[in-house]
Design a protein around this motif. Structure first.
Motif, mmCIF file in Angstrom:
data_model
loop_
_atom_site.group_PDB
_atom_site.id
_atom_site.type_symbol
_atom_site.label_atom_id
_atom_site.label_comp_id
_atom_site.label_asym_id
_atom_site.label_seq_id
_atom_site.Cartn_x
_atom_site.Cartn_y
_atom_site.Cartn_z
ATOM 1 N N ASN A 7 1.041 -1.263 0.119
ATOM 2 C CA ASN A 7 -0.583 -0.201 0.366
ATOM 3 C C ASN A 7 0.804 0.721 0.080
ATOM 4 O O ASN A 7 0.642 1.676 -0.727
ATOM 5 C CB ASN A 7 -1.106 -0.186 1.609
ATOM 6 C CG ASN A 7 -1.790 -1.203 0.959
ATOM 7 O OD1 ASN A 7 -2.657 -1.705 1.992
ATOM 8 N ND2 ASN A 7 -2.308 -1.504 -0.028
ATOM 9 N N GLY A 25 -2.167 -2.723 -4.777
ATOM 10 C CA GLY A 25 -3.137 -3.716 -3.434
ATOM 11 C C GLY A 25 -2.850 -4.822 -3.985
ATOM 12 O O GLY A 25 -1.793 -5.614 -4.318
ATOM 13 N N TYR A 74 -3.187 -10.000 3.765
ATOM 14 C CA TYR A 74 -3.276 -8.555 3.886
ATOM 15 C C TYR A 74 -3.382 -8.562 5.446
ATOM 16 O O TYR A 74 -3.691 -9.533 6.120
ATOM 17 C CB TYR A 74 -4.368 -8.601 3.279
ATOM 18 C CG TYR A 74 -5.739 -9.400 3.847
ATOM 19 C CD1 TYR A 74 -6.238 -9.370 4.212
ATOM 20 C CD2 TYR A 74 -6.045 -10.924 2.731
ATOM 21 C CE1 TYR A 74 -7.072 -10.011 5.290
ATOM 22 C CE2 TYR A 74 -6.818 -12.148 3.083
ATOM 23 C CZ TYR A 74 -7.605 -11.613 4.580
ATOM 24 O OH TYR A 74 -8.520 -12.540 4.657
ATOM 25 N N ASN A 119 -0.987 -5.953 -6.908
ATOM 26 C CA ASN A 119 -1.143 -5.323 -8.281
ATOM 27 C C ASN A 119 -1.652 -4.199 -8.501
ATOM 28 O O ASN A 119 -1.248 -3.205 -7.662
ATOM 29 C CB ASN A 119 -2.884 -5.793 -8.091
ATOM 30 C CG ASN A 119 -3.642 -7.227 -8.263
ATOM 31 O OD1 ASN A 119 -2.391 -8.061 -8.374
ATOM 32 N ND2 ASN A 119 -4.988 -7.326 -7.724
ATOM 33 N N GLY A 141 -3.266 -1.573 -9.847
ATOM 34 C CA GLY A 141 -4.421 -1.056 -9.489
ATOM 35 C C GLY A 141 -5.096 -1.628 -8.133
ATOM 36 O O GLY A 141 -4.568 -1.759 -6.977
ATOM 37 N N THR A 142 -6.880 -2.302 -8.080
ATOM 38 C CA THR A 142 -7.517 -2.458 -7.193
ATOM 39 C C THR A 142 -6.512 -4.203 -6.918
ATOM 40 O O THR A 142 -6.206 -4.542 -7.735
ATOM 41 C CB THR A 142 -8.970 -3.036 -7.529
ATOM 42 O OG1 THR A 142 -9.781 -3.547 -6.262
ATOM 43 C CG2 THR A 142 -8.721 -3.759 -8.937
ATOM 44 N N HIS A 143 -6.862 -4.622 -5.541
ATOM 45 C CA HIS A 143 -6.681 -5.766 -5.156
ATOM 46 C C HIS A 143 -7.088 -6.679 -5.668
ATOM 47 O O HIS A 143 -7.537 -7.732 -5.420
ATOM 48 C CB HIS A 143 -6.640 -5.655 -3.632
ATOM 49 C CG HIS A 143 -8.178 -5.651 -2.762
ATOM 50 N ND1 HIS A 143 -8.985 -4.446 -2.504
ATOM 51 C CD2 HIS A 143 -8.543 -6.646 -2.149
ATOM 52 C CE1 HIS A 143 -9.986 -4.762 -1.829
ATOM 53 N NE2 HIS A 143 -10.027 -5.725 -1.525
ATOM 54 N N LYS A 144 -8.847 -6.572 -5.747
ATOM 55 C CA LYS A 144 -10.038 -7.922 -6.183
ATOM 56 C C LYS A 144 -9.181 -8.259 -7.636
ATOM 57 O O LYS A 144 -8.547 -8.215 -8.630
ATOM 58 C CB LYS A 144 -11.169 -6.770 -6.520
ATOM 59 C CG LYS A 144 -11.800 -5.783 -5.425
ATOM 60 C CD LYS A 144 -13.260 -5.773 -5.297
ATOM 61 C CE LYS A 144 -13.797 -4.347 -4.429
ATOM 62 N NZ LYS A 144 -14.315 -3.976 -4.556
ATOM 63 N N CYS A 145 -10.072 -9.305 -7.566
ATOM 64 C CA CYS A 145 -9.847 -10.062 -9.042
ATOM 65 C C CYS A 145 -11.302 -10.622 -9.647
ATOM 66 O O CYS A 145 -12.388 -11.421 -8.998
ATOM 67 C CB CYS A 145 -9.001 -11.697 -8.271
ATOM 68 S SG CYS A 145 -7.349 -11.267 -8.418
ATOM 69 N N THR A 190 -6.859 -9.502 -12.659
ATOM 70 C CA THR A 190 -6.723 -8.638 -12.068
ATOM 71 C C THR A 190 -8.678 -7.369 -12.724
ATOM 72 O O THR A 190 -8.806 -7.654 -13.495
ATOM 73 C CB THR A 190 -6.013 -7.399 -12.028
ATOM 74 O OG1 THR A 190 -6.093 -7.118 -13.289
ATOM 75 C CG2 THR A 190 -4.867 -7.444 -11.694
ATOM 76 N N ASP A 245 -9.574 -4.569 -13.023
ATOM 77 C CA ASP A 245 -9.474 -3.656 -13.624
ATOM 78 C C ASP A 245 -8.309 -3.713 -14.512
ATOM 79 O O ASP A 245 -7.863 -2.904 -15.493
ATOM 80 C CB ASP A 245 -9.054 -2.223 -12.183
ATOM 81 C CG ASP A 245 -7.967 -2.683 -12.202
ATOM 82 O OD1 ASP A 245 -6.804 -3.402 -12.341
ATOM 83 O OD2 ASP A 245 -7.263 -1.237 -11.434
ATOM 84 N N SER A 275 0.061 -7.260 -12.388
ATOM 85 C CA SER A 275 0.087 -8.097 -11.247
ATOM 86 C C SER A 275 1.271 -8.847 -11.035
ATOM 87 O O SER A 275 2.022 -9.611 -12.085
ATOM 88 C CB SER A 275 -0.739 -9.122 -10.674
ATOM 89 O OG SER A 275 -1.275 -9.780 -9.247
#
Length: 250
Positions: free
Chosen positions: A149, A154, A177, A199, A201-205, A216, A218, A222
């Motif tokens: 961070n 992310g 995390y 990543n 950008g976002t940490h979401k997958c 990722t 977005d 990664s």
């Protein structure tokens, strides 16, 4: 464990040496498979819960579990190799991310990729340096997420490190995390992996329909690094440590 991890490292170094623009990830998979089998081992990912290849190759926005295919790598890509071998009843697991070529055609993109890779590696190294008897597994996530961070990246929450030995994946779970709820403390004799994914950008997958490939959410790139570790009476031993034969990451 040490023998399996040493072979895993040798296979990694051989596969990484073949990375170049124009090379397909299928070709990298063949190197991994042949070298594993020639040394009396079996590539652990092959047929594991239906996975069709002998290693995972995750390119650019692929977070993990990418399936090798016929797409040639391009200059400036980043590619993660996730290799595990099963030798004499034990698994040795590691992964590393490499820059393909020099990235000279888009130097700013190459440099941002290098920053992502370096930060992912830094987060792993910080976590490893903190491993010792009595350390809580849950506290590693605080360290890793802080590094990620602070650099603007992310930290993926969907996947974690894991125990390893005669089983490919087992307890303990090792989240990467902060404010996770992992249970347990490190004890001498434990073997497990730490493998943070960062990543751009976002940490979401998101997940592809193949049932394996995670990307990722977005489209940002990664990067990931992983070692198999053993807790000793006084600290930690990196069983998959790099050697003089290991390839530079970029």
């Amino acid at each position: 464990m040490k023998a399996a991890c040493s072979l895993g490292r040798a296979v990694m170094d051989a596969v990484a040496a073949a990375i170049a623009p124009g090379v397909t990830t299928d070709a990298l998979d063949r190197i991994c498979h042949v070298m594993s089998v020639m040394n009396g081992a079996y590539p652990s990912p092959r047929n594991y819960m239906g996975f069709p290849k002998s290693l995972c190759t995750s390119v650019n926005e692929v977070v993990c579990h990418g399936i090798p295919d016929a797409r040639p790598l391009e200059d400036g890509d980043i590619v993660n190799l996730d290799i595990t071998v099963y030798l004499n009843g034990y698994h040795g697991d590691l992964n590393e991310t490499y820059l393909v070529g020099t990235g000279a055609g888009d130097k700013p993109r190459a440099e941002s990729g290098k920053k992502l890779m370096a930060t992912a590696l830094e987060s792993l190294e910080l976590a490893i340096a903190s491993c010792r008897p009595g350390m809580r597994f849950r506290d590693l996530g605080e360290l890793i997420q802080g590094v990620g961070n602070n650099a603007g990246f992310g930290v993926v929450k969907d996947f974690c490190g894991h125990g390893i030995g005669s089983l490919f994946h087992c307890a303990p779970n090792v989240p990467h995390y902060a404010r996770n709820k992992a249970v347990g403390v490190m004890k001498a004799g434990m073997t497990f992996t730490i493998e943070p994914m960062l990543n751009e950008g976002t940490h979401k997958c998101k997940h592809w329909p193949d049932g394996w490939t995670a990307v990722t959410a977005d489209g940002g790139r990664s990067a990931q690094y992983e070692h198999t570790l053993a807790i000793t009476a006084s600290g930690v031993e990196v069983l998959t440590a790099r050697t003089a034969n290991s390839m530079p990451f970029y």
